[in-house]
Design a protein around this motif. Sequence first.
Motif, PDB file in Angstrom:
ATOM      1  N   THR A   1     -11.002 -23.636 -33.493  1.00 21.21           N
ATOM      2  CA  THR A   1     -11.577 -23.708 -32.148  1.00 21.21           C
ATOM      3  C   THR A   1     -10.640 -23.105 -31.100  1.00 21.21           C
ATOM      4  N   VAL A   2     -11.255 -22.547 -30.078  1.00 20.65           N
ATOM      5  CA  VAL A   2     -10.489 -21.942 -28.987  1.00 20.65           C
ATOM      6  C   VAL A   2      -9.722 -23.004 -28.211  1.00 20.65           C
ATOM      7  N   ASP A   3     -10.358 -24.139 -27.929  1.00 16.61           N
ATOM      8  CA  ASP A   3      -9.673 -25.161 -27.141  1.00 16.61           C
ATOM      9  C   ASP A   3      -8.420 -25.668 -27.852  1.00 16.61           C
ATOM     10  N   TYR A   4      -8.472 -25.770 -29.169  1.00 14.13           N
ATOM     11  CA  TYR A   4      -7.284 -26.177 -29.921  1.00 14.13           C
ATOM     12  C   TYR A   4      -6.178 -25.128 -29.763  1.00 14.13           C
ATOM     13  N   ALA A   5      -6.560 -23.857 -29.813  1.00 17.92           N
ATOM     14  CA  ALA A   5      -5.579 -22.779 -29.637  1.00 17.92           C
ATOM     15  C   ALA A   5      -4.959 -22.813 -28.245  1.00 17.92           C
ATOM     16  N   ILE A   6      -5.766 -23.089 -27.237  1.00 16.06           N
ATOM     17  CA  ILE A   6      -5.242 -23.195 -25.866  1.00 16.06           C
ATOM     18  C   ILE A   6      -4.152 -24.262 -25.819  1.00 16.06           C
ATOM     19  N   GLY A   7      -4.388 -25.378 -26.472  1.00 16.19           N
ATOM     20  CA  GLY A   7      -3.426 -26.471 -26.494  1.00 16.19           C
ATOM     21  C   GLY A   7      -2.116 -26.137 -27.200  1.00 16.19           C
ATOM     22  N   ARG A   8      -2.099 -25.105 -28.011  1.00 17.45           N
ATOM     23  CA  ARG A   8      -0.878 -24.681 -28.707  1.00 17.45           C
ATOM     24  C   ARG A   8      -0.090 -23.660 -27.888  1.00 17.45           C
ATOM     25  N   CYS A   9      -0.685 -23.141 -26.821  1.00 19.70           N
ATOM     26  CA  CYS A   9      -0.031 -22.113 -26.005  1.00 19.70           C
ATOM     27  C   CYS A   9       1.049 -22.720 -25.104  1.00 19.70           C
ATOM     28  N   THR A  10       1.988 -21.872 -24.695  1.00 20.15           N
ATOM     29  CA  THR A  10       3.048 -22.253 -23.775  1.00 20.15           C
ATOM     30  C   THR A  10       2.802 -21.550 -22.445  1.00 20.15           C
ATOM     31  N   ALA A  11       2.883 -22.293 -21.356  1.00 18.38           N
ATOM     32  CA  ALA A  11       2.579 -21.748 -20.035  1.00 18.38           C
ATOM     33  C   ALA A  11       3.487 -20.570 -19.684  1.00 18.38           C
ATOM     34  N   ASN A  12       2.872 -19.566 -19.092  1.00 16.49           N
ATOM     35  CA  ASN A  12       3.575 -18.406 -18.524  1.00 16.49           C
ATOM     36  C   ASN A  12       4.480 -17.678 -19.513  1.00 16.49           C
ATOM     37  N   GLN A  13       4.098 -17.692 -20.775  1.00 12.32           N
ATOM     38  CA  GLN A  13       4.873 -17.014 -21.802  1.00 12.32           C
ATOM     39  C   GLN A  13       4.175 -15.733 -22.274  1.00 12.32           C
ATOM     40  N   GLY A  14       2.919 -15.528 -21.823  1.00  8.97           N
ATOM     41  CA  GLY A  14       2.174 -14.359 -22.257  1.00  8.97           C
ATOM     42  C   GLY A  14       1.469 -14.554 -23.581  1.00  8.97           C
ATOM     43  N   ASP A  15       1.100 -15.798 -23.898  1.00  4.50           N
ATOM     44  CA  ASP A  15       0.408 -16.074 -25.158  1.00  4.50           C
ATOM     45  C   ASP A  15      -0.994 -15.471 -25.166  1.00  4.50           C
ATOM     46  N   HIS A  16      -1.409 -15.002 -26.354  1.00  7.51           N
ATOM     47  CA  HIS A  16      -2.732 -14.424 -26.552  1.00  7.51           C
ATOM     48  C   HIS A  16      -3.472 -15.218 -27.625  1.00  7.51           C
ATOM     49  N   ILE A  17      -4.769 -15.396 -27.395  1.00 10.64           N
ATOM     50  CA  ILE A  17      -5.658 -15.985 -28.388  1.00 10.64           C
ATOM     51  C   ILE A  17      -6.640 -14.890 -28.789  1.00 10.64           C
ATOM     52  N   LEU A  18      -6.648 -14.528 -30.071  1.00  7.42           N
ATOM     53  CA  LEU A  18      -7.571 -13.524 -30.587  1.00  7.42           C
ATOM     54  C   LEU A  18      -8.680 -14.249 -31.342  1.00  7.42           C
ATOM     55  N   VAL A  19      -9.891 -14.149 -30.807  1.00 10.41           N
ATOM     56  CA  VAL A  19     -11.036 -14.836 -31.386  1.00 10.41           C
ATOM     57  C   VAL A  19     -11.756 -13.842 -32.297  1.00 10.41           C
ATOM     58  N   MET A  20     -11.832 -14.178 -33.560  1.00 13.09           N
ATOM     59  CA  MET A  20     -12.298 -13.262 -34.595  1.00 13.09           C
ATOM     60  C   MET A  20     -13.785 -12.921 -34.443  1.00 13.09           C
ATOM     61  N   PRO A  21     -14.188 -11.754 -34.975  1.00  8.83           N
ATOM     62  CA  PRO A  21     -15.611 -11.394 -34.967  1.00  8.83           C
ATOM     63  C   PRO A  21     -16.444 -12.478 -35.649  1.00  8.83           C
ATOM     64  N   ASN A  22     -17.650 -12.679 -35.139  1.00 12.19           N
ATOM     65  CA  ASN A  22     -18.631 -13.638 -35.670  1.00 12.19           C
ATOM     66  C   ASN A  22     -18.233 -15.103 -35.479  1.00 12.19           C
ATOM     67  N   HIS A  23     -17.201 -15.363 -34.692  1.00  9.97           N
ATOM     68  CA  HIS A  23     -16.838 -16.745 -34.352  1.00  9.97           C
ATOM     69  C   HIS A  23     -17.967 -17.346 -33.517  1.00  9.97           C
ATOM     70  N   ALA A  24     -18.273 -18.606 -33.766  1.00  9.28           N
ATOM     71  CA  ALA A  24     -19.302 -19.303 -32.983  1.00  9.28           C
ATOM     72  C   ALA A  24     -18.873 -20.746 -32.763  1.00  9.28           C
ATOM     73  N   GLU A  25     -19.043 -21.201 -31.518  1.00 11.38           N
ATOM     74  CA  GLU A  25     -18.806 -22.606 -31.190  1.00 11.38           C
ATOM     75  C   GLU A  25     -19.968 -23.104 -30.351  1.00 11.38           C
ATOM     76  N   THR A  26     -20.264 -24.386 -30.480  1.00 16.41           N
ATOM     77  CA  THR A  26     -21.292 -25.033 -29.671  1.00 16.41           C
ATOM     78  C   THR A  26     -20.659 -26.202 -28.950  1.00 16.41           C
ATOM     79  N   SER A  27     -20.886 -26.272 -27.630  1.00 14.85           N
ATOM     80  CA  SER A  27     -20.285 -27.351 -26.848  1.00 14.85           C
ATOM     81  C   SER A  27     -20.862 -28.697 -27.271  1.00 14.85           C
ATOM     82  N   THR A  28     -20.004 -29.684 -27.302  1.00 14.43           N
ATOM     83  CA  THR A  28     -20.421 -31.033 -27.675  1.00 14.43           C
ATOM     84  C   THR A  28     -20.119 -32.048 -26.581  1.00 14.43           C
ATOM     85  N   ASN A  29     -19.430 -31.630 -25.550  1.00 15.21           N
ATOM     86  CA  ASN A  29     -19.197 -32.526 -24.412  1.00 15.21           C
ATOM     87  C   ASN A  29     -19.665 -31.828 -23.146  1.00 15.21           C
TER      88      ASN A  29
END
Length: 177
Positions: free
Chosen positions: A28-56
Amino acid sequence: TTGNIFFVSSVTGSDGNDGKSASRPFATVDYAIGRCTANQGDHILVMPNHAETSTNTAGFWTFDVAGVTCIGLGVFNQRPRLLLDAGTAATVVVSAADVVVRNIVFASGTADVTRCFNVTGVGCVIDACEFNDNVADENFLTCVDATGADDTANGLQVINCRWSSADALSGPFVTIV
């Protein structure tokens, strides 16, 4: 980039992975965001055909780490897709500064979703994203909302984006204070 690169795939990913390679992506993207470090230039690459559905209802993806760039890989139907399907308050929150979101498809899965993005972080860039109705009568009222307190979304750029909606209740594409 000078920061970390994290990979995300709903097809092959697990939030138990380290996310540091395309062969061991997070789920999940939100999990990846939580692994990032502020102002370090982190990138999240979301793979082709990725799909998420909101649950909250609010903040399904919450960009609360400054300086993160989230890039969807793939073209047209292979682009990553987020379905906001948890009621009219479902939204993507950008509360941190200098966040970039690029090449992702966002679809409304409920009638009259108030907004897709709620931007209160300065320097946000939303680039080459697409906003769609999932089916008839499932629409966004606005795609990008920057109506928080004065000056909270300074520097907002919404570029190269497209919105397709046949719903008569859909309003402005971007709402700004």
